[in-house]
Design an enzyme around this catalytic site. Structure first.
Site, PDB file in Angstrom:
ATOM      1  N   TYR A 182     -13.595 -12.737 -25.870  1.00  0.00           N
ATOM      2  CA  TYR A 182     -12.642 -13.159 -24.801  1.00  0.00           C
ATOM      3  C   TYR A 182     -11.043 -12.465 -25.753  1.00  0.00           C
ATOM      4  O   TYR A 182     -10.141 -12.798 -24.474  1.00  0.00           O
ATOM      5  CB  TYR A 182     -12.746 -14.946 -25.082  1.00  0.00           C
ATOM      6  CG  TYR A 182     -12.482 -15.000 -25.812  1.00  0.00           C
ATOM      7  CD1 TYR A 182     -12.309 -15.299 -27.435  1.00  0.00           C
ATOM      8  CD2 TYR A 182     -13.951 -15.953 -26.670  1.00  0.00           C
ATOM      9  CE1 TYR A 182     -12.245 -15.744 -28.355  1.00  0.00           C
ATOM     10  CE2 TYR A 182     -14.638 -16.101 -27.369  1.00  0.00           C
ATOM     11  CZ  TYR A 182     -13.928 -16.581 -28.397  1.00  0.00           C
ATOM     12  OH  TYR A 182     -14.608 -17.483 -29.915  1.00  0.00           O
ATOM     13  N   GLY A 233      -8.301  -9.976 -23.482  1.00  0.00           N
ATOM     14  CA  GLY A 233      -7.591 -10.688 -22.423  1.00  0.00           C
ATOM     15  C   GLY A 233      -7.232 -11.966 -22.971  1.00  0.00           C
ATOM     16  O   GLY A 233      -6.172 -12.025 -22.135  1.00  0.00           O
ATOM     17  N   HIS A 234      -7.133 -12.584 -23.406  1.00  0.00           N
ATOM     18  CA  HIS A 234      -6.502 -13.592 -24.240  1.00  0.00           C
ATOM     19  C   HIS A 234      -6.249 -13.507 -25.823  1.00  0.00           C
ATOM     20  O   HIS A 234      -6.518 -14.049 -26.948  1.00  0.00           O
ATOM     21  CB  HIS A 234      -7.494 -15.038 -24.329  1.00  0.00           C
ATOM     22  CG  HIS A 234      -6.868 -16.116 -24.362  1.00  0.00           C
ATOM     23  ND1 HIS A 234      -6.232 -16.752 -25.117  1.00  0.00           N
ATOM     24  CD2 HIS A 234      -5.722 -16.624 -23.048  1.00  0.00           C
ATOM     25  CE1 HIS A 234      -6.373 -18.166 -25.104  1.00  0.00           C
ATOM     26  NE2 HIS A 234      -6.266 -18.172 -23.896  1.00  0.00           N
ATOM     27  N   PHE A 235      -5.316 -13.004 -26.219  1.00  0.00           N
ATOM     28  CA  PHE A 235      -4.058 -12.592 -25.436  1.00  0.00           C
ATOM     29  C   PHE A 235      -3.691 -11.141 -25.916  1.00  0.00           C
ATOM     30  O   PHE A 235      -3.842 -10.876 -28.017  1.00  0.00           O
ATOM     31  CB  PHE A 235      -2.492 -12.438 -25.103  1.00  0.00           C
ATOM     32  CG  PHE A 235      -2.573 -14.504 -24.540  1.00  0.00           C
ATOM     33  CD1 PHE A 235      -2.840 -15.176 -23.655  1.00  0.00           C
ATOM     34  CD2 PHE A 235      -2.698 -16.003 -25.348  1.00  0.00           C
ATOM     35  CE1 PHE A 235      -2.750 -15.546 -23.035  1.00  0.00           C
ATOM     36  CE2 PHE A 235      -2.870 -16.867 -25.488  1.00  0.00           C
ATOM     37  CZ  PHE A 235      -2.234 -17.029 -23.877  1.00  0.00           C
ATOM     38  N   VAL A 240      -5.578 -15.223 -29.073  1.00  0.00           N
ATOM     39  CA  VAL A 240      -5.856 -16.280 -29.309  1.00  0.00           C
ATOM     40  C   VAL A 240      -7.370 -16.969 -28.686  1.00  0.00           C
ATOM     41  O   VAL A 240      -7.161 -16.813 -27.629  1.00  0.00           O
ATOM     42  CB  VAL A 240      -4.593 -17.511 -28.878  1.00  0.00           C
ATOM     43  CG1 VAL A 240      -5.269 -18.870 -28.787  1.00  0.00           C
ATOM     44  CG2 VAL A 240      -3.300 -16.843 -29.310  1.00  0.00           C
TER      45      VAL A 240
END
Length: 149
Positions: free
Chosen positions: A48, A51-53, A58
């Site tokens: 994850y 894309g986060h971020f 995070v």
């Protein structure tokens, strides 16, 4: 609470979750069906974070909640810490979720979950996730255990 050392091999026997969705690396303390303390090592390898971020990774709040829910699932097992064949743990509700600080790669996420009550097949838990003894997330979780088809 009793200090224990339930490692990933035992966790894999108890929870049906697998990579990339297994969010508990170790059980540190356990008082069966009362209270549990678990650990998740947060690494940059988590999918994850792409894309986060980008540029500022995070851990998504929903993943912290999932780590708490999986910890709660481990708490539903009896003192023998054995999973009944075909039983599945379902997340059925959440109340009062609050996020108080970000969780980033390199952090150790400690989850502490305690049983509030068990009525008519529904478990209710009070759950906290901390990093460096600071609360990152807190919530009340509700879960049930059912037999899979």
């Amino acid at each position: 609470m009793n200090a224990v050392d339930i490692d990933i091999r035992k966790i894999l026997k108890l929870l049906p979750h697998r990579y990339p969705f297994l969010m508990v690396d170790r059980v540190l303390e356990l008082e069966p069906q009362k209270r549990i303390k678990t650990l998740k090592n947060v690494t940059m390898n988590e999918p994850y974070f792409q894309g986060h971020f980008p540029g500022h990774p995070v851990m998504p709040g929903v993943m912290i909640l999932e780590a708490l829910a999986q910890s709660a699932g481990l708490l539903t097992f009896g003192a023998d810490m054995e999973r009944k064949e075909n039983s599945l743990y379902y997340f059925v509700g959440i109340d009062g979720a609050r996020f108080k600080q970000v969780v980033t790669p390199g952090d150790q996420l400690h989850m502490t979950v305690s049983v509030e009550r068990y009525i008519r097949g529904i478990w209710k838990f009070k759950a906290f996730a901390t990093v460096d003894d600071k609360v990152a997330c807190e919530a009340e979780l509700m879960c049930t255990v059912k037999q899979a088809d």
